[in-house]
Design a protein around this motif. Structure first.
Motif, PDB file in Angstrom:
ATOM      1  N   VAL A  55      50.303  35.942  40.354  1.00  0.00           N
ATOM      2  CA  VAL A  55      49.177  35.909  39.414  1.00  0.00           C
ATOM      3  C   VAL A  55      48.355  37.192  39.509  1.00  0.00           C
ATOM      4  CG1 VAL A  55      46.999  34.743  38.882  1.00  0.00           C
ATOM      5  CG2 VAL A  55      49.077  33.403  39.222  1.00  0.00           C
ATOM      6  N   ALA A  56      48.125  37.673  40.714  1.00  0.00           N
ATOM      7  CA  ALA A  56      47.358  38.917  40.883  1.00  0.00           C
ATOM      8  C   ALA A  56      48.058  40.078  40.186  1.00  0.00           C
ATOM      9  CB  ALA A  56      47.149  39.224  42.361  1.00  0.00           C
ATOM     10  N   TYR A  57      49.380  40.167  40.329  1.00  0.00           N
ATOM     11  CA  TYR A  57      50.090  41.271  39.683  1.00  0.00           C
ATOM     12  C   TYR A  57      50.096  41.091  38.165  1.00  0.00           C
ATOM     13  CZ  TYR A  57      53.067  45.186  38.849  1.00  0.00           C
ATOM     14  OH  TYR A  57      53.538  46.397  38.399  1.00  0.00           O
ATOM     15  N   LEU A  58      50.324  39.878  37.697  1.00  0.00           N
ATOM     16  CA  LEU A  58      50.347  39.649  36.243  1.00  0.00           C
ATOM     17  C   LEU A  58      48.990  39.912  35.599  1.00  0.00           C
ATOM     18  CD1 LEU A  58      52.603  36.467  35.984  1.00  0.00           C
ATOM     19  CD2 LEU A  58      53.200  38.842  35.413  1.00  0.00           C
ATOM     20  N   ILE A  59      47.927  39.494  36.256  1.00  0.00           N
ATOM     21  CA  ILE A  59      46.580  39.775  35.731  1.00  0.00           C
ATOM     22  C   ILE A  59      46.341  41.278  35.709  1.00  0.00           C
ATOM     23  CG2 ILE A  59      44.109  39.597  36.233  1.00  0.00           C
ATOM     24  CD1 ILE A  59      44.657  36.721  37.187  1.00  0.00           C
ATOM     25  N   THR A  60      46.729  41.954  36.778  1.00  0.00           N
ATOM     26  CA  THR A  60      46.583  43.408  36.831  1.00  0.00           C
ATOM     27  C   THR A  60      47.367  44.068  35.706  1.00  0.00           C
ATOM     28  OG1 THR A  60      46.288  43.356  39.223  1.00  0.00           O
ATOM     29  CG2 THR A  60      46.971  45.463  38.252  1.00  0.00           C
ATOM     30  N   PHE A  61      48.600  43.636  35.508  1.00  0.00           N
ATOM     31  CA  PHE A  61      49.453  44.169  34.446  1.00  0.00           C
ATOM     32  C   PHE A  61      48.764  43.999  33.088  1.00  0.00           C
ATOM     33  CE2 PHE A  61      53.236  44.463  31.790  1.00  0.00           C
ATOM     34  CZ  PHE A  61      54.010  45.406  32.460  1.00  0.00           C
ATOM     35  N   PHE A  62      48.173  42.835  32.860  1.00  0.00           N
ATOM     36  CA  PHE A  62      47.475  42.547  31.609  1.00  0.00           C
ATOM     37  C   PHE A  62      46.228  43.418  31.452  1.00  0.00           C
ATOM     38  CE2 PHE A  62      44.360  39.965  29.215  1.00  0.00           C
ATOM     39  CZ  PHE A  62      45.034  39.894  28.001  1.00  0.00           C
ATOM     40  N   ILE A  63      45.443  43.546  32.517  1.00  0.00           N
ATOM     41  CA  ILE A  63      44.215  44.371  32.477  1.00  0.00           C
ATOM     42  C   ILE A  63      44.567  45.830  32.188  1.00  0.00           C
ATOM     43  CG2 ILE A  63      42.307  45.284  33.882  1.00  0.00           C
ATOM     44  CD1 ILE A  63      41.803  42.410  33.099  1.00  0.00           C
ATOM     45  N   VAL A  64      45.566  46.355  32.884  1.00  0.00           N
ATOM     46  CA  VAL A  64      45.985  47.751  32.658  1.00  0.00           C
ATOM     47  C   VAL A  64      46.461  47.922  31.221  1.00  0.00           C
ATOM     48  CG1 VAL A  64      47.706  49.496  33.290  1.00  0.00           C
ATOM     49  CG2 VAL A  64      46.509  48.229  35.080  1.00  0.00           C
ATOM     50  N   SER A  65      47.222  46.964  30.719  1.00  0.00           N
ATOM     51  CA  SER A  65      47.687  47.034  29.327  1.00  0.00           C
ATOM     52  C   SER A  65      46.519  47.063  28.351  1.00  0.00           C
ATOM     53  CB  SER A  65      48.590  45.837  29.003  1.00  0.00           C
ATOM     54  OG  SER A  65      49.743  45.858  29.796  1.00  0.00           O
ATOM     55  N   SER A  94      49.442  50.130  37.333  1.00  0.00           N
ATOM     56  CA  SER A  94      49.270  48.830  37.989  1.00  0.00           C
ATOM     57  C   SER A  94      49.408  48.899  39.501  1.00  0.00           C
ATOM     58  CB  SER A  94      50.273  47.812  37.442  1.00  0.00           C
ATOM     59  OG  SER A  94      49.932  47.437  36.138  1.00  0.00           O
ATOM     60  N   MET A  95      50.085  49.910  40.009  1.00  0.00           N
ATOM     61  CA  MET A  95      50.238  49.985  41.465  1.00  0.00           C
ATOM     62  C   MET A  95      48.879  50.078  42.167  1.00  0.00           C
ATOM     63  SD  MET A  95      52.177  52.603  43.936  1.00  0.00           S
ATOM     64  CE  MET A  95      52.296  52.236  45.669  1.00  0.00           C
ATOM     65  N   PRO A  96      48.080  51.094  41.895  1.00  0.00           N
ATOM     66  CA  PRO A  96      46.776  51.134  42.573  1.00  0.00           C
ATOM     67  C   PRO A  96      45.826  50.033  42.080  1.00  0.00           C
ATOM     68  CG  PRO A  96      46.978  52.965  41.040  1.00  0.00           C
ATOM     69  CD  PRO A  96      48.312  52.296  41.088  1.00  0.00           C
ATOM     70  N   ALA A  97      45.923  49.682  40.814  1.00  0.00           N
ATOM     71  CA  ALA A  97      45.031  48.656  40.275  1.00  0.00           C
ATOM     72  C   ALA A  97      45.291  47.297  40.929  1.00  0.00           C
ATOM     73  CB  ALA A  97      45.187  48.564  38.762  1.00  0.00           C
ATOM     74  N   SER A  98      46.539  47.004  41.244  1.00  0.00           N
ATOM     75  CA  SER A  98      46.848  45.729  41.887  1.00  0.00           C
ATOM     76  C   SER A  98      46.263  45.663  43.292  1.00  0.00           C
ATOM     77  CB  SER A  98      48.359  45.484  41.919  1.00  0.00           C
ATOM     78  OG  SER A  98      49.020  46.411  42.746  1.00  0.00           O
ATOM     79  N   MET A  99      46.232  46.786  43.971  1.00  0.00           N
ATOM     80  CA  MET A  99      45.615  46.803  45.300  1.00  0.00           C
ATOM     81  C   MET A  99      44.113  46.568  45.192  1.00  0.00           C
ATOM     82  SD  MET A  99      47.933  46.850  47.462  1.00  0.00           S
ATOM     83  CE  MET A  99      46.775  46.774  48.797  1.00  0.00           C
ATOM     84  N   GLY A 100      43.477  47.172  44.198  1.00  0.00           N
ATOM     85  CA  GLY A 100      42.060  46.916  43.971  1.00  0.00           C
ATOM     86  C   GLY A 100      41.813  45.451  43.659  1.00  0.00           C
ATOM     87  N   ALA A 101      42.717  44.864  42.894  1.00  0.00           N
ATOM     88  CA  ALA A 101      42.576  43.454  42.516  1.00  0.00           C
ATOM     89  C   ALA A 101      42.626  42.546  43.732  1.00  0.00           C
ATOM     90  CB  ALA A 101      43.685  43.079  41.529  1.00  0.00           C
ATOM     91  N   ILE A 102      43.610  42.736  44.588  1.00  0.00           N
ATOM     92  CA  ILE A 102      43.774  41.821  45.718  1.00  0.00           C
ATOM     93  C   ILE A 102      42.724  42.069  46.801  1.00  0.00           C
ATOM     94  CG2 ILE A 102      45.443  43.040  47.179  1.00  0.00           C
ATOM     95  CD1 ILE A 102      45.679  39.373  46.065  1.00  0.00           C
ATOM     96  N   ILE A 103      42.265  43.298  46.921  1.00  0.00           N
ATOM     97  CA  ILE A 103      41.215  43.586  47.910  1.00  0.00           C
ATOM     98  C   ILE A 103      39.916  42.909  47.507  1.00  0.00           C
ATOM     99  CG2 ILE A 103      39.744  45.435  48.823  1.00  0.00           C
ATOM    100  CD1 ILE A 103      42.351  47.150  48.945  1.00  0.00           C
ATOM    101  N   VAL A 104      39.550  43.007  46.237  1.00  0.00           N
ATOM    102  CA  VAL A 104      38.327  42.341  45.779  1.00  0.00           C
ATOM    103  C   VAL A 104      38.486  40.827  45.909  1.00  0.00           C
ATOM    104  CG1 VAL A 104      36.832  41.903  43.796  1.00  0.00           C
ATOM    105  CG2 VAL A 104      37.583  44.226  44.297  1.00  0.00           C
ATOM    106  N   ASP A 105      39.663  40.317  45.628  1.00  0.00           N
ATOM    107  CA  ASP A 105      39.915  38.888  45.773  1.00  0.00           C
ATOM    108  C   ASP A 105      39.747  38.449  47.232  1.00  0.00           C
ATOM    109  OD1 ASP A 105      40.756  36.252  45.212  1.00  0.00           O
ATOM    110  OD2 ASP A 105      42.817  36.755  45.692  1.00  0.00           O
ATOM    111  N   GLY A 106      40.084  39.309  48.163  1.00  0.00           N
ATOM    112  CA  GLY A 106      39.999  38.957  49.578  1.00  0.00           C
ATOM    113  C   GLY A 106      38.616  39.103  50.186  1.00  0.00           C
TER     114      GLY A 106
END
Length: 132
Positions: free
Chosen positions: A80-90, A116-128
């Motif tokens: 879900v984190a990667y898919l949301i990131t993919f959608f946000i970047v798109s 999405s590579m760096p954006a996904s890391m930002g996503a999961i870090i904020v989630d954590g």
């Protein structure tokens, strides 16, 4: 304590984290050009690296190495984190007219994966950040 569920607050945190890194990188012409010239094998490597680091961070920080009874939630959170990131970047690329899905879908996909590579890391870090 660790998170026991995946809720709307988590989704919002993932969106904010992804957006925070997607915006500055999406405005970079270097990212657009890198995506255009990157071979597919390297693109797949970037995708694998993204998922690997999402998995490692989620395991260590979000779940604090305790996934025995929550494997489905663990895997769901990563996907879900990667898919949301993919959608946000798109969405960001679409809003700045740098997502040529109709005229050049391969370039569009490459740009989304690269950013999405760096954006996904930002996503999961904020989630954590919040451990309930």
């Amino acid at each position: 304590m660790t998170k026991k569920s995946f809720n709307f607050e988590d989704i919002v945190q993932i969106c904010v984290g992804a957006f925070a890194l997607a915006v500055p990188i999406s405005f970079s012409e270097e990212a657009w050009q890198l995506a255009e010239t990157l071979p597919l094998t390297n693109l797949l490597l970037l995708l694998c690296l993204s998922l690997t680091f999402l998995t490692l961070y989620t395991y260590q920080s979000v779940f604090q190495r305790n996934i025995n009874t929550r494997r489905f939630l663990f895997i769901t959170r990563i996907v879900v984190a990667y898919l949301i990131t993919f959608f946000i970047v798109s969405l960001v690329l679409l809003s700045i007219d740098k997502l040529p899905f109709v005229s050049d879908p391969l370039i569009a996909l490459k740009r989304v994966v690269v950013i999405s590579m760096p954006a996904s890391m930002g996503a999961i870090i904020v989630d954590g950040f919040d451990k309930e």
